[in-house]
Design an enzyme around this catalytic site. Structure first.
Site, mmCIF file in Angstrom:
data_model
loop_
_atom_site.group_PDB
_atom_site.id
_atom_site.type_symbol
_atom_site.label_atom_id
_atom_site.label_comp_id
_atom_site.label_asym_id
_atom_site.label_seq_id
_atom_site.Cartn_x
_atom_site.Cartn_y
_atom_site.Cartn_z
ATOM 1 C CG ASP A 152 -1.857 1.186 1.253
ATOM 2 O OD1 ASP A 152 -2.048 1.819 0.192
ATOM 3 O OD2 ASP A 152 -2.396 1.464 2.327
ATOM 4 C CD GLU A 186 -4.496 6.915 -0.699
ATOM 5 O OE1 GLU A 186 -5.550 6.274 -0.841
ATOM 6 O OE2 GLU A 186 -3.676 6.670 0.209
ATOM 7 C CD GLU A 187 -1.879 5.521 2.856
ATOM 8 O OE1 GLU A 187 -2.973 5.651 3.446
ATOM 9 O OE2 GLU A 187 -1.509 4.458 2.331
ATOM 10 C CG HIS A 230 -2.768 1.847 6.836
ATOM 11 N ND1 HIS A 230 -3.784 2.747 7.026
ATOM 12 C CD2 HIS A 230 -2.457 1.929 5.518
ATOM 13 C CE1 HIS A 230 -4.080 3.333 5.883
ATOM 14 N NE2 HIS A 230 -3.285 2.849 4.949
#
Length: 502
Positions: free
Chosen positions: A288, A320-321, A443
């Site tokens: 990710d 993005e995160e 994550h």
């Protein structure tokens, strides 16, 4: 990593956050050159894709993530870190080898980044399994605070929800109605020393406070299951002493999108694809979204063997995160004329989850810009043609397609799953383990090279190549753009990026 000099130059670019450098469209005055390459062909482009090459790139990206160790004490590619600057350098320097084929642009913008170095939450004598919210401020002085636990009425969105004894308390707030940031701000205005938002659905709760406010207080997310015993005690009139501590920073940083567009092809009709270049602060982010970023990079190195009828625009988004910052900024900078040149946008986020399912965003024309469903069907037709199963997943604004569909651009994409639970039916379809997340390292620090399923990654990279080649060759049968506003109802959702915000 190709060049230390380019890393220094790109790091300097990202650090100058006060200077905005919007994307410049390619120079259209020069005639489109006649290319000696054959026209792009889906099968031929797919034939260049091999798992070994993808794995080699993943190992290089993990080395780059280790540049974040000095500041974050573990590998990370979060925006503002050396790991992310190194990622940008790797992308840019690789693309620069094909500068005769692509126009390459940097787009720098301001962003907010946070990092939590430590936290603890105790109710009574029990330490709670609570997650600090992204972009949470620290407790005052980064020291522990103590106060009674106080149950907030309703969802804590209105000042009247906070009882008179909120001052000096740790507020316990139910999720719902308004954003986590609004709850934290309301608690701070009411005098709370910390806030805990508990889930209104089964499972743990993590999210983001989004834009910082001077009234935000240190804020945690807690599961409904863990919260319920204390809610009952509070409703029975019991006093529960509480301890809260968060050591964190929230700061502004400059960061950069990278865009590569073919010089050839119809510049007024572009197929666009993107993935995000950053990770969360907690880990290196190899699945990710290292897999999405590297999928596009690998394809970008083989596309120059071919000519295209329609331009191809590839994007690597930053932030993005932190809430889709890079893609939001990009779309906000498009003029109406430039917006209309993008015939569709394809999002590629998490291509190789270890407990994978082949997931297709359920993008339908009646709810999204016209053409989204045709893209969805291209993906499902590919899986079907290869004798593979697939599932539909919500098209809920969780990744970088969000800004595009909200501005009239058809969108869609594929994924292999994040923190969702794999069902027994899906095990029958894809293999794997029921009852576990699609990506058990989502994550987390363990999202490293070993977290990638190479079978899924190679297959999906071939599908991405197929999607790019198909529309680079022709838009025949694909709906024409009619405007920059979507006529369909794009639903509000609790997501803006991979973290919940409400």
């Amino acid at each position: 990593m190709k060049s230390l000099l380019s890393l220094v130059l790109l790091s300097s670019l990202a650090a100058v956050s006060a200077v905005q450098q919007p994307l410049q469209p390619p120079n259209h005055e020069a005639p489109i050159r006649t290319s000696p390459q054959p026209l792009v062909d889906s099968e031929k482009l797919q034939a260049h894709i091999h798992a070994d090459n993808l794995l080699k790139r993943a190992k290089e990206l993990y080395k780059i993530a280790q540049l974040g160790v000095e500041e974050y004490h573990h590998p990370t590619r979060v925006i503002g870190s050396n790991g992310h600057r190194g990622t940008l350098d790797y992308l840019y320097s690789t693309l620069s080898e094909y500068s005769d084929y692509y126009d390459i642009s940097n787009q720098t913008f301001d962003a907010i980044v946070g990092n939590v170095f430590g936290s603890r939450l105790i109710f009574g004598s029990s330490q709670m399994s609570a997650a600090p919210m992204s972009l949470t401020p620290p407790t005052p002085g980064k020291e522990p605070v103590y106060g009674p636990l106080v149950l907030v009425d309703n969802e804590g969105c209105d000042p009247s929800d906070y009882p008179k004894n909120t001052t000096g308390s740790v507020s316990l707030i139910r999720r719902g109605i308004c954003s986590f940031g609004a709850k934290s701000e309301a608690a701070g205005r009411a005098g709370a020393i910390a806030a805990v938002v508990y889930n209104n659905y089964p499972g743990s709760l993590s999210g983001t406070l989004e834009s910082p406010s001077k009234y935000h207080v240190a804020t945690f997310g807690l599961s409904n299951e863990d919260a319920q015993p204390y809610i009952k005690d509070l409703q029975a009139g019991k006093i529960i002493p509480s301890y809260a501590w968060i050591d964190s920073i929230v700061r502004k940083t400059g960061t950069t999108n990278i865009i590569a567009q073919t010089k050839g092809g119809d510049q007024d009709n572009c197929v666009m694809a993107g993935g995000h270049s950053d990770s969360v602060s907690e880990g290196p982010g190899i699945n990710d979204d290292g897999t999405g970023s590297l999928t596009l990079l690998e394809i970008a190195t083989h596309l120059p063997k071919y000519s295209v009828e329609n331009c191809v625009r590839l994007a690597w988004w930053a932030g993005e995160e932190e809430g889709l910052l890079g893609s939001d900024y990009y779309v906000s900078q498009l003029s109406p004329e430039e917006n209309m040149k993008i015939r569709l946008f394809m999002d590629y986020d998490m291509m190789a989850s270890p407990n994978y399912a082949y997931q297709v965003y359920d993008a339908r024309n009646e709810r999204n810009p016209n053409g989204s469903q045709e893209l969805r069907d291209l993906y499902t037709d590919f899986y079907t043609a290869h004798g593979l199963n697939y599932t539909y997943i919500p098209f809920d604004g969780r990744s970088d397609y969000d800004a595009f569909i909200k501005h009239g651009i058809p969108g869609g994409g594929i994924a292999t799953g994040a923190e969702g639970i794999k069902t027994r039916a899906e095990v029958a379809m894809f293999g794997g383990t029921a009852g576990q997340w699609y990506d058990p390292c989502y994550h987390q620090l363990c999202d490293d090279v070993s977290n990638c399923n190479l079978t899924a990654w190679e297959l999906n990279t071939k599908l991405v190549a197929h999607s790019i080649a198909t529309y680079a060759l022709s838009f025949d049968g694909f709906p024409k753009r009619t405007g920059i506003k979507s006529d369909s109802a794009v639903e509000d959702s609790p997501y803006h990026g991979p973290d919940l915000f409400m």
